[in-house]
Enzyme design. Structure first.
Site, PDB file in Angstrom:
ATOM      1  NE  ARG A  76      85.944  24.801 -46.100  1.00  0.00           N
ATOM      2  CZ  ARG A  76      85.175  25.656 -45.753  1.00  0.00           C
ATOM      3  NH1 ARG A  76      85.122  25.861 -44.319  1.00  0.00           N
ATOM      4  NH2 ARG A  76      84.454  26.543 -46.432  1.00  0.00           N
TER       5      ARG A  76
ATOM      6  CG  PHE B 219      89.425  16.341 -45.867  1.00  0.00           C
ATOM      7  CD1 PHE B 219      90.039  16.224 -46.653  1.00  0.00           C
ATOM      8  CD2 PHE B 219      89.748  16.616 -44.541  1.00  0.00           C
ATOM      9  CE1 PHE B 219      91.350  15.859 -46.713  1.00  0.00           C
ATOM     10  CE2 PHE B 219      91.180  16.333 -44.361  1.00  0.00           C
ATOM     11  CZ  PHE B 219      92.050  16.011 -45.126  1.00  0.00           C
ATOM     12  CG  HIS B 220      83.533  20.723 -45.117  1.00  0.00           C
ATOM     13  ND1 HIS B 220      84.142  20.333 -43.745  1.00  0.00           N
ATOM     14  CD2 HIS B 220      83.264  22.103 -45.042  1.00  0.00           C
ATOM     15  CE1 HIS B 220      83.942  21.466 -43.200  1.00  0.00           C
ATOM     16  NE2 HIS B 220      83.515  22.569 -43.688  1.00  0.00           N
ATOM     17  CB  ALA B 221      83.172  23.177 -50.540  1.00  0.00           C
TER      18      ALA B 221
END
Ligand code: TYD
Length: 134
Positions: free
Chosen positions: A98, A51-53
């Site tokens: 992702r 839950f981040h980029a």
């Protein structure tokens, strides 16, 4: 975003003693020099993560045991891929959101990264990510 452009072959060398799977940076089988390696272990099927980029970080994810479902999102297209143990490593370029889920029991994942850990390189809000990739 095509999965073929993200999959990297990390060849498994097999003989009667077992297997060897070398990961080499600097253009050998990764397009970047490796500054950091970390491992994801003790994962729970019901606890998705990611839950981040990243603004700059490039990574290769290689499953050593088990597998999981990966959702990749470049802000325009989403791609779901089942990553399992094998010769397939997944390149996650900068500015890719992702999410990882459905970890099989006993899953162990190695991640090879182009930079040292730096919290300021993370984009942890999907709204911020969407604004940045517009
Ligand atoms: P994080 O990257 O948020 O995990 P995931 O993307 O798999 O959900 O990392 C979890 C925690 O571990 C967070 O507090 C940051 C820390 N961490 C480090 O200190 N060094 C590292 O190299 C990594 C990947 C994480």
């Amino acid at each position: 975003m095509k999965i073929e452009s993200l999959l990297q072959t990390i060849k498994i060398i097999k003989d009667h003693r077992g297997t060897v799977q070398p990961v080499e940076g600097n253009g050998k089988n990764l397009p970047f020099a490796i500054k950091r390696v970390y491992f994801l272990d003790n994962l729970d099927a019901d606890e998705p993560r990611g839950f981040h980029a990243h603004k700059d970080l490039e990574q290769l994810m290689l499953v050593l045991r088990g597998g999981c479902t990966l959702l990749l999102d470049d802000g325009h297209q989403k791609l779901k891929h089942n990553l399992v143990r094998g010769e397939e490593g997944l390149l996650i370029h900068k500015m890719i959101w992702r999410e990882m889920s459905n970890f099989q029991p006993g899953t162990l994942i190695a991640v090879f990264a182009s930079e040292h850990y730096d919290e300021s390189d993370y984009i942890r809000s999907y709204d911020d990510f969407k604004k940045l990739v517009k």
